[in-house]
Design a protein around this motif. Structure first.
Motif, short mmCIF file in Angstrom:
data_model
loop_
_atom_site.label_atom_id
_atom_site.label_comp_id
_atom_site.label_asym_id
_atom_site.label_seq_id
_atom_site.Cartn_x
_atom_site.Cartn_y
_atom_site.Cartn_z
N PRO A 73 0.94 16.72 -8.10
CA PRO A 73 1.90 16.14 -7.15
C PRO A 73 1.57 14.69 -6.79
O PRO A 73 2.47 13.85 -6.69
CB PRO A 73 1.78 17.05 -5.92
N GLU A 74 0.28 14.37 -6.64
CA GLU A 74 -0.11 13.00 -6.33
C GLU A 74 0.18 12.05 -7.50
O GLU A 74 0.62 10.91 -7.29
CB GLU A 74 -1.61 12.93 -5.98
N GLN A 75 -0.04 12.51 -8.72
CA GLN A 75 0.27 11.67 -9.88
C GLN A 75 1.77 11.43 -9.97
O GLN A 75 2.21 10.31 -10.29
CB GLN A 75 -0.23 12.34 -11.17
N LYS A 76 2.57 12.43 -9.68
CA LYS A 76 4.02 12.29 -9.69
C LYS A 76 4.47 11.27 -8.64
O LYS A 76 5.33 10.43 -8.90
CB LYS A 76 4.67 13.66 -9.43
N GLN A 77 3.86 11.31 -7.46
CA GLN A 77 4.19 10.35 -6.41
C GLN A 77 3.89 8.92 -6.86
O GLN A 77 4.70 8.02 -6.65
CB GLN A 77 3.43 10.66 -5.12
N TRP A 78 2.71 8.71 -7.49
CA TRP A 78 2.38 7.38 -7.99
C TRP A 78 3.36 6.94 -9.07
O TRP A 78 3.80 5.79 -9.08
CB TRP A 78 0.94 7.35 -8.53
N GLN A 79 3.70 7.83 -9.98
CA GLN A 79 4.68 7.48 -11.03
C GLN A 79 6.00 7.04 -10.40
O GLN A 79 6.58 6.04 -10.80
CB GLN A 79 4.91 8.68 -11.96
N ASP A 80 6.46 7.78 -9.41
CA ASP A 80 7.73 7.47 -8.75
C ASP A 80 7.69 6.10 -8.07
O ASP A 80 8.63 5.32 -8.17
CB ASP A 80 8.09 8.54 -7.72
N VAL A 81 6.60 5.79 -7.37
CA VAL A 81 6.48 4.51 -6.66
C VAL A 81 6.32 3.34 -7.63
O VAL A 81 6.96 2.30 -7.48
CB VAL A 81 5.28 4.57 -5.66
N ASP A 95 -5.01 5.52 -0.77
CA ASP A 95 -4.14 6.55 -1.35
C ASP A 95 -4.31 6.68 -2.86
O ASP A 95 -3.38 7.04 -3.56
CB ASP A 95 -2.68 6.20 -1.05
#
Length: 127
Positions: A96-104, A67
């Motif tokens: 969107p993928e970078q935002k998901q990584w930041q959130d996790v 991922d």
């Protein structure tokens, strides 16, 4: 005359000169900004890792597994401290993928989004 470290005279001088009122650092590219952050981190004894993009059949790719799409540009480690840094230049925004990584990653480590205008904060964080 004091000899500056071989990591880059410009980066060492920028780190030395960072002060209130000197917030803008003129850079021409994401890769130039990335290199300056890496050099500054290494100057202050951080271990640094990142992914290098490549061109394949006329498009940019980052060869990674799982991922990893959108994974932050840099992983910085020093002692007990871990920082995931996403670097943005100009009007570049998080995907969107970078935002998901930041959130996790926010749950397990420091996450930052830095641009050239954040140079003073970068110097302060990495010193």
């Amino acid at each position: 005359m004091i000899e500056l470290p071989s990591i880059g005279r410009e980066t060492a001088m920028l780190a030395k000169r960072a002060s209130p009122g000197r917030r803008r650092m003129k850079l021409q590219s994401h890769s130039g900004f990335l290199q300056q952050v890496i050099e500054l981190a290494q100057l202050h004894c951080w271990k640094v890792a990142g992914f290098r993009k490549a061109i394949l059949r006329d498009r940019w790719i980052t060869p990674v597994l799982g991922d990893a799409k959108g994974f932050p540009d840099l992983l910085l480690v020093r002692e007990e401290r871990l920082i995931f840094a996403e670097l943005k230049v100009g009007k570049d925004k998080l995907s969107p993928e970078q935002k998901q990584w930041q959130d996790v990653l926010t749950f397990v480590a420091e996450t930052v989004i830095w641009g050239p205008e954040d140079w003073e904060e970068i110097v302060w964080t990495l010193k």
